[in-house]
Every structure is written in structure tokens, then in C-alpha cells.
Design a protein around this motif. Structure first.
Motif, PDB file in Angstrom:
ATOM      1  N   SER A  79      62.383 111.771 -27.446  1.00 44.70           N
ATOM      2  CA  SER A  79      63.313 111.601 -27.333  1.00 44.70           C
ATOM      3  C   SER A  79      64.515 112.040 -28.308  1.00 44.70           C
ATOM      4  CB  SER A  79      64.267 111.421 -26.439  1.00 44.70           C
ATOM      5  OG  SER A  79      65.760 111.759 -26.091  1.00 44.70           O
ATOM      6  N   GLN A  83      66.762 115.357 -26.306  1.00 46.34           N
ATOM      7  CA  GLN A  83      66.242 115.991 -25.114  1.00 46.34           C
ATOM      8  C   GLN A  83      65.080 115.567 -24.806  1.00 46.34           C
ATOM      9  OE1 GLN A  83      65.848 120.069 -26.239  1.00 46.34           O
ATOM     10  NE2 GLN A  83      63.643 120.389 -26.771  1.00 46.34           N
ATOM     11  N   GLU A 100      56.918 115.516 -14.542  1.00 45.49           N
ATOM     12  CA  GLU A 100      57.922 115.554 -15.582  1.00 45.49           C
ATOM     13  C   GLU A 100      59.024 115.289 -14.272  1.00 45.49           C
ATOM     14  OE1 GLU A 100      59.467 120.182 -16.221  1.00 45.49           O
ATOM     15  OE2 GLU A 100      57.376 120.256 -15.841  1.00 45.49           O
ATOM     16  N   GLN A 104      63.157 113.481 -14.983  1.00 40.31           N
ATOM     17  CA  GLN A 104      64.055 114.177 -15.107  1.00 40.31           C
ATOM     18  C   GLN A 104      65.242 113.759 -13.791  1.00 40.31           C
ATOM     19  OE1 GLN A 104      64.706 117.792 -15.364  1.00 40.31           O
ATOM     20  NE2 GLN A 104      62.403 118.551 -14.807  1.00 40.31           N
ATOM     21  N   ARG A 110      69.703 115.969 -21.223  1.00 39.83           N
ATOM     22  CA  ARG A 110      69.669 118.256 -21.809  1.00 39.83           C
ATOM     23  C   ARG A 110      68.971 118.743 -21.322  1.00 39.83           C
ATOM     24  NH1 ARG A 110      72.412 120.200 -26.904  1.00 39.83           N
ATOM     25  NH2 ARG A 110      70.063 119.347 -27.776  1.00 39.83           N
ATOM     26  N   SER A 111      67.660 118.545 -21.297  1.00 38.04           N
ATOM     27  CA  SER A 111      66.440 119.167 -21.007  1.00 38.04           C
ATOM     28  C   SER A 111      65.017 118.175 -21.422  1.00 38.04           C
ATOM     29  CB  SER A 111      66.550 120.773 -21.923  1.00 38.04           C
ATOM     30  OG  SER A 111      65.668 120.145 -23.026  1.00 38.04           O
ATOM     31  N   VAL A 112      64.016 118.858 -20.341  1.00 38.16           N
ATOM     32  CA  VAL A 112      62.677 117.960 -20.452  1.00 38.16           C
ATOM     33  C   VAL A 112      61.505 119.114 -21.441  1.00 38.16           C
ATOM     34  CG1 VAL A 112      60.847 116.649 -19.103  1.00 38.16           C
ATOM     35  CG2 VAL A 112      63.140 116.410 -19.294  1.00 38.16           C
ATOM     36  N   VAL A 113      60.582 119.254 -22.030  1.00 40.41           N
ATOM     37  CA  VAL A 113      59.456 119.702 -22.468  1.00 40.41           C
ATOM     38  C   VAL A 113      58.710 119.024 -22.241  1.00 40.41           C
ATOM     39  CG1 VAL A 113      58.661 121.003 -24.477  1.00 40.41           C
ATOM     40  CG2 VAL A 113      61.429 120.581 -24.119  1.00 40.41           C
ATOM     41  N   GLU A 193      65.925 122.267 -32.095  1.00 35.44           N
ATOM     42  CA  GLU A 193      67.996 122.754 -32.179  1.00 35.44           C
ATOM     43  C   GLU A 193      68.071 123.681 -33.054  1.00 35.44           C
ATOM     44  OE1 GLU A 193      72.259 121.153 -30.214  1.00 35.44           O
ATOM     45  OE2 GLU A 193      70.250 119.778 -30.260  1.00 35.44           O
ATOM     46  N   SER A 234      60.787 129.720 -21.141  1.00 39.14           N
ATOM     47  CA  SER A 234      61.136 128.661 -20.540  1.00 39.14           C
ATOM     48  C   SER A 234      60.454 127.107 -21.485  1.00 39.14           C
ATOM     49  CB  SER A 234      60.703 128.665 -18.634  1.00 39.14           C
ATOM     50  OG  SER A 234      59.166 128.386 -19.255  1.00 39.14           O
ATOM     51  N   GLY A 235      61.372 125.988 -21.007  1.00 43.78           N
ATOM     52  CA  GLY A 235      60.709 125.001 -21.215  1.00 43.78           C
ATOM     53  C   GLY A 235      60.909 124.152 -22.791  1.00 43.78           C
ATOM     54  N   GLY A 236      61.734 125.711 -23.380  1.00 39.44           N
ATOM     55  CA  GLY A 236      62.531 124.986 -25.240  1.00 39.44           C
ATOM     56  C   GLY A 236      61.521 124.761 -26.098  1.00 39.44           C
TER      57      GLY A 236
END
Length: 243
Positions: A79, A83, A100, A104, A110-113, A193, A234-236
Motif C-alpha cells: 500500500s 492505494q 481482490e 475490498q 482508496r482503490s485496489v490494483v 498519484e 480501469s484499475g489505476g
């Protein structure tokens, strides 16, 4: 010995120690974070709150994956600035989705890649080489005079290097170019980011304090919108093949 060689020597020794510790036992899951000390807090662009959150996210993520793990599940949880990145291998696509789903909803994520791959586990030699590549990338970023090396966290899996961080677009492009030039790197994935120079200067002036200070325990801390490089479907994560 020249003074400029000391940082590279320290990184080499650190990578060797990490390799010995990581490979001394067979475990199905790896946590990407480390203890947050005063020195790290002082030199990290993340707020102190974000650093502590990242440590907690990795521990909780590891615990949740461990609950569903099987003998063919080898997953790393990392992390950065809240993220969460999943890397490693599983036996089936169903296991990939289960991993995944398991992470969650962790507080403050904030997000999961999800970069977990379906296939056989990595051999001792591959894992050793990944650790070596990580050390070389860190040393190369440290040697660059126009980069703040602590802007990035480096994760390597089967020759694929993941750049996680909080940086300007120029820094991301520069770090990507440097990483591409490191021997053994097969591909670069940027999970970064991106902030403007003005935003970065404002964060540094704030002295690494989270806002609002009175945020209730367990709540999400407001953060600026993410701006991936470039914006993915998608996914970042943006996969950048090596030139």
C-alpha cells in the motif's frame, strides 16, 4: 572509497539482508510495508497519517488474504498513500477474483490494483532476481540528481517493476525512463498519484499533517483526486512495455 558510492553500498547491503530474510522461509503471502520510524516520516511525501494507514492496510490485507489462501496462492500486499497493490500468482482466475474481493472494503483504501497473475508460483531464483532488481532500481533512482528517491516505492514481480508513489508528471516520466534502463526489467507498471508542482509545494509546506485534524477514528481522510499516468480504462495502473 568515494563518498558518492556509500548510498549504493548501503542499498546493496540492505537488499541482501532483505533477500536473506524474505527467502529464509516459505510463506504464501508477503506484506510490502515496513515499520514507520521518525526518519521515514521526515523524508516521505506521504503524511504521517497516510504512512500509518498504509502499514495498517498491508497488515489487514495480509490477514484477509491469509484467511482464503491455499497452497497455490502466493500474493504480496503493498500500500502507498492508501492505494493497495496486489501482486503474485494464483492457480485460477477465480482465486484472483477472490483475492481482490477479500481486500475490498478495508478502511481507508482508496482503490485496489489487482496485478495478480494466474500461473505457477515464482521459483527461488526468480524471487532472488526480483529482489536484486528492486535494489538496482532503488540505487538508480537514488543516483539521479533530479529525483527525490523517496517519492517512489518499488515492487518487483517476475521482472515487472511497479512504481508506486506521489510525484509530479516529470518525476514519473523520469523515474520510468531510469527504471526501463535497469538490466533485468521486463516491464514498468506505474501506479502513481500524480500531483502538480503547486500541489506538491503546498503539501510540503503543510509539514505532513493530515486534514481535517478532527477526523473521527476509522474514517476516510480526504485526499486530492488521483491522476494516473495516463488515465487507464480501469484499475489505476498503466503498463508500459520496455523500449
Amino acid at each position: 572509497m568515494k563518498m558518492t558510492s556509500i548510498p549504493r553500498l548501503v542499498l546493496t547491503l540492505t537488499a541482501g539482508a532483505a533477500l536473506a530474510a524474505a527467502l529464509s522461509a516459505c510463506v504464501p503471502l508477503v506484506v510490502g510495508g515496513a515499520a514507520v520510524g521518525a526518519g521515514l516520516v521526515a523524508t516521505d511525501r506521504r503524511t504521517s497519517g497516510a504512512q500509518l494507514d498504509d502499514q495498517g492496510i498491508e497488515l489487514r490485507g495480509a490477514s484477509r488474504i491469509r484467511e482464503i489462501a491455499n497452497d497455490q496462492m502466493n500474493i504480496s500486499v503493498t500500500s502507498f498513500n492508501r492505494q493497495l497493490l496486489l501482486t503474485g500468482t494464483v492457480a485460477t482466475d477465480a482465486d484472483r477474483r477472490r483475492a481482490e474481493a477479500a481486500v475490498q472494503g478495508i478502511d481507508n483504501v482508496r482503490s485496489v490494483v489487482n496485478e495478480v497473475r494466474v500461473g505457477p508460483g515464482r521459483s527461488f531464483q526468480v524471487r532472488s532476481n526480483d529482489t536484486f532488481i528492486t535494489g538496482k532500481v532503488k540505487a538508480s533512482l537514488l543516483d539521479a540528481k533530479d529525483l527525490f528517491a523517496n517519492s517512489f516505492k518499488i515492487v518487483t514481480d517476475d521482472g515487472v517493476v511497479y512504481l508506486m508513489g506521489l510525484a509530479t508528471r516529470r518525476e514519473v516520466d523520469r523515474a520510468t525512463d531510469i527504471t526501463r534502463g535497469v538490466s533485468g526489467v521486463q516491464k514498468v507498471v506505474r501506479v502513481v498519484e500524480v500531483v502538480s508542482d503547486a500541489e506538491l509545494a503546498g503539501q510540503l509546506r503543510q509539514g505532513g499533517t493530515d486534514a481535517p485534524a478532527a477526523a473521527p477514528s476509522g474514517s476516510r481522510v480526504p485526499l486530492p483526486p488521483m491522476d494516473p499516468v495516463p488515465a487507464p480504462a480501469s484499475g489505476g495502473a498503466t503498463i508500459t512495455p520496455v523500449r
